[in-house]
Design a protein around this motif. Structure first.
Motif, PDB file in Angstrom:
ATOM      1  N   GLN A  20      -9.371 -12.182  -4.505  1.00  0.00           N
ATOM      2  CA  GLN A  20      -9.817 -11.368  -3.373  1.00  0.00           C
ATOM      3  C   GLN A  20      -8.711 -11.018  -2.379  1.00  0.00           C
ATOM      4  O   GLN A  20      -8.578  -9.850  -2.005  1.00  0.00           O
ATOM      5  N   PRO A  21      -7.893 -11.964  -1.932  1.00  0.00           N
ATOM      6  CA  PRO A  21      -6.829 -11.570  -0.998  1.00  0.00           C
ATOM      7  C   PRO A  21      -5.820 -10.597  -1.615  1.00  0.00           C
ATOM      8  O   PRO A  21      -5.292  -9.731  -0.934  1.00  0.00           O
ATOM      9  N   LEU A  22      -5.566 -10.747  -2.914  1.00  0.00           N
ATOM     10  CA  LEU A  22      -4.648  -9.828  -3.594  1.00  0.00           C
ATOM     11  C   LEU A  22      -5.222  -8.415  -3.607  1.00  0.00           C
ATOM     12  O   LEU A  22      -4.529  -7.443  -3.290  1.00  0.00           O
ATOM     13  N   ALA A  23      -6.484  -8.304  -3.982  1.00  0.00           N
ATOM     14  CA  ALA A  23      -7.132  -6.986  -4.020  1.00  0.00           C
ATOM     15  C   ALA A  23      -7.197  -6.380  -2.622  1.00  0.00           C
ATOM     16  O   ALA A  23      -6.930  -5.190  -2.441  1.00  0.00           O
ATOM     17  N   ARG A  24      -7.524  -7.198  -1.633  1.00  0.00           N
ATOM     18  CA  ARG A  24      -7.614  -6.726  -0.250  1.00  0.00           C
ATOM     19  C   ARG A  24      -6.252  -6.207   0.226  1.00  0.00           C
ATOM     20  O   ARG A  24      -6.147  -5.142   0.834  1.00  0.00           O
ATOM     21  N   ARG A  25      -5.192  -6.943  -0.086  1.00  0.00           N
ATOM     22  CA  ARG A  25      -3.850  -6.527   0.339  1.00  0.00           C
ATOM     23  C   ARG A  25      -3.415  -5.240  -0.358  1.00  0.00           C
ATOM     24  O   ARG A  25      -2.826  -4.354   0.246  1.00  0.00           O
ATOM     25  N   MET A  26      -3.730  -5.123  -1.650  1.00  0.00           N
ATOM     26  CA  MET A  26      -3.382  -3.896  -2.375  1.00  0.00           C
ATOM     27  C   MET A  26      -4.122  -2.706  -1.775  1.00  0.00           C
ATOM     28  O   MET A  26      -3.542  -1.630  -1.615  1.00  0.00           O
ATOM     29  N   ARG A  27      -5.403  -2.886  -1.450  1.00  0.00           N
ATOM     30  CA  ARG A  27      -6.172  -1.793  -0.830  1.00  0.00           C
ATOM     31  C   ARG A  27      -5.592  -1.420   0.528  1.00  0.00           C
ATOM     32  O   ARG A  27      -5.589  -0.273   0.915  1.00  0.00           O
ATOM     33  N   ALA A  28      -5.077  -2.415   1.250  1.00  0.00           N
ATOM     34  CA  ALA A  28      -4.500  -2.153   2.576  1.00  0.00           C
ATOM     35  C   ALA A  28      -3.252  -1.281   2.478  1.00  0.00           C
ATOM     36  O   ALA A  28      -2.915  -0.581   3.429  1.00  0.00           O
ATOM     37  N   GLU A  29      -2.585  -1.309   1.338  1.00  0.00           N
ATOM     38  CA  GLU A  29      -1.396  -0.486   1.138  1.00  0.00           C
ATOM     39  C   GLU A  29      -1.758   0.973   0.875  1.00  0.00           C
ATOM     40  O   GLU A  29      -0.892   1.836   0.902  1.00  0.00           O
ATOM     41  N   ARG A  30      -3.030   1.234   0.618  1.00  0.00           N
ATOM     42  CA  ARG A  30      -3.478   2.580   0.259  1.00  0.00           C
ATOM     43  C   ARG A  30      -4.116   3.286   1.446  1.00  0.00           C
ATOM     44  O   ARG A  30      -4.678   2.660   2.329  1.00  0.00           O
ATOM     45  N   SER A  31      -4.061   4.618   1.406  1.00  0.00           N
ATOM     46  CA  SER A  31      -4.665   5.403   2.479  1.00  0.00           C
ATOM     47  C   SER A  31      -6.035   5.947   2.092  1.00  0.00           C
ATOM     48  O   SER A  31      -6.763   6.421   2.959  1.00  0.00           O
ATOM     49  N   LEU A  32      -6.387   5.874   0.814  1.00  0.00           N
ATOM     50  CA  LEU A  32      -7.701   6.342   0.368  1.00  0.00           C
ATOM     51  C   LEU A  32      -8.635   5.154   0.171  1.00  0.00           C
ATOM     52  O   LEU A  32      -8.207   4.080  -0.239  1.00  0.00           O
ATOM     53  N   SER A  33      -9.916   5.375   0.411  1.00  0.00           N
ATOM     54  CA  SER A  33     -10.922   4.334   0.211  1.00  0.00           C
ATOM     55  C   SER A  33     -11.054   4.026  -1.280  1.00  0.00           C
ATOM     56  O   SER A  33     -10.709   4.862  -2.130  1.00  0.00           O
ATOM     57  N   PRO A  34     -11.585   2.842  -1.619  1.00  0.00           N
ATOM     58  CA  PRO A  34     -11.799   2.522  -3.040  1.00  0.00           C
ATOM     59  C   PRO A  34     -12.696   3.551  -3.736  1.00  0.00           C
ATOM     60  O   PRO A  34     -12.458   3.882  -4.898  1.00  0.00           O
TER      61      PRO A  34
END
Length: 146
Positions: A20-34
């Motif tokens: 979960q923290p890995l996925a959350r951090r990767m999403r934080a690097e992105r500007s588009l929603s999942p």
């Protein structure tokens, strides 16, 4: 006690808690929603689709698609194309700008992971991680639908 056929709920929970923290951090690097990423990824991998097909494929409501696609279209990432045979049907296609944006978004997360692996893991830990990749892919593989 668990056997080979009985999953260990504690191990499964720990596994998910670690991811979960890995996925959350990767999403934080992105500007588009999942959800928007899911739309672009599906179109990139499978070609054009209707709103209904997109909703089913990325497992969101049709309303979520109807909210996300106008913004993606306004940004130039997707295009709506009328069906040549059925004027009631509209196809959603990935535009070249969407292909570029998808690549940028994917690489943003990849860069963070690559940097974290180099900076935080020992050589032995990197080898363990590499050896685990086929196992993780096996867990994540879609089960055949019957």
């Amino acid at each position: 006690m668990t056997s080979e056929r009985t999953p260990d709920p504690e191990s499964a929970r720990e596994f998910l808690e670690a991811l979960q923290p890995l996925a959350r951090r990767m999403r934080a690097e992105r500007s588009l929603s999942p959800g928007k990423m899911g739309i672009l990824q599906h179109l990139s991998q499978h070609g054009r689709a209707t709103s209904k097909e997109l909703a089913a494929a990325i497992r969101v409501s049709p309303q979520a698609i109807s909210l996300a696609t106008p913004e993606l279209e306004e940004l130039g990432y997707i295009e709506r194309v009328p069906d040549a045979d059925d004027r009631r049907r509209t196809w959603i296609e990935l535009a070249e700008a969407g292909r570029v944006k998808l690549s940028e978004e994917v690489h943003a997360g990849e860069r963070w992971v690559a940097q974290a692996i180099v900076e935080r893991l020992t050589g032995e830990e990197r080898e363990i991680l590499l050896a685990a990749i086929p196992v993780l892919k096996k867990i994540g593989a879609e089960a055949p639908r019957g």
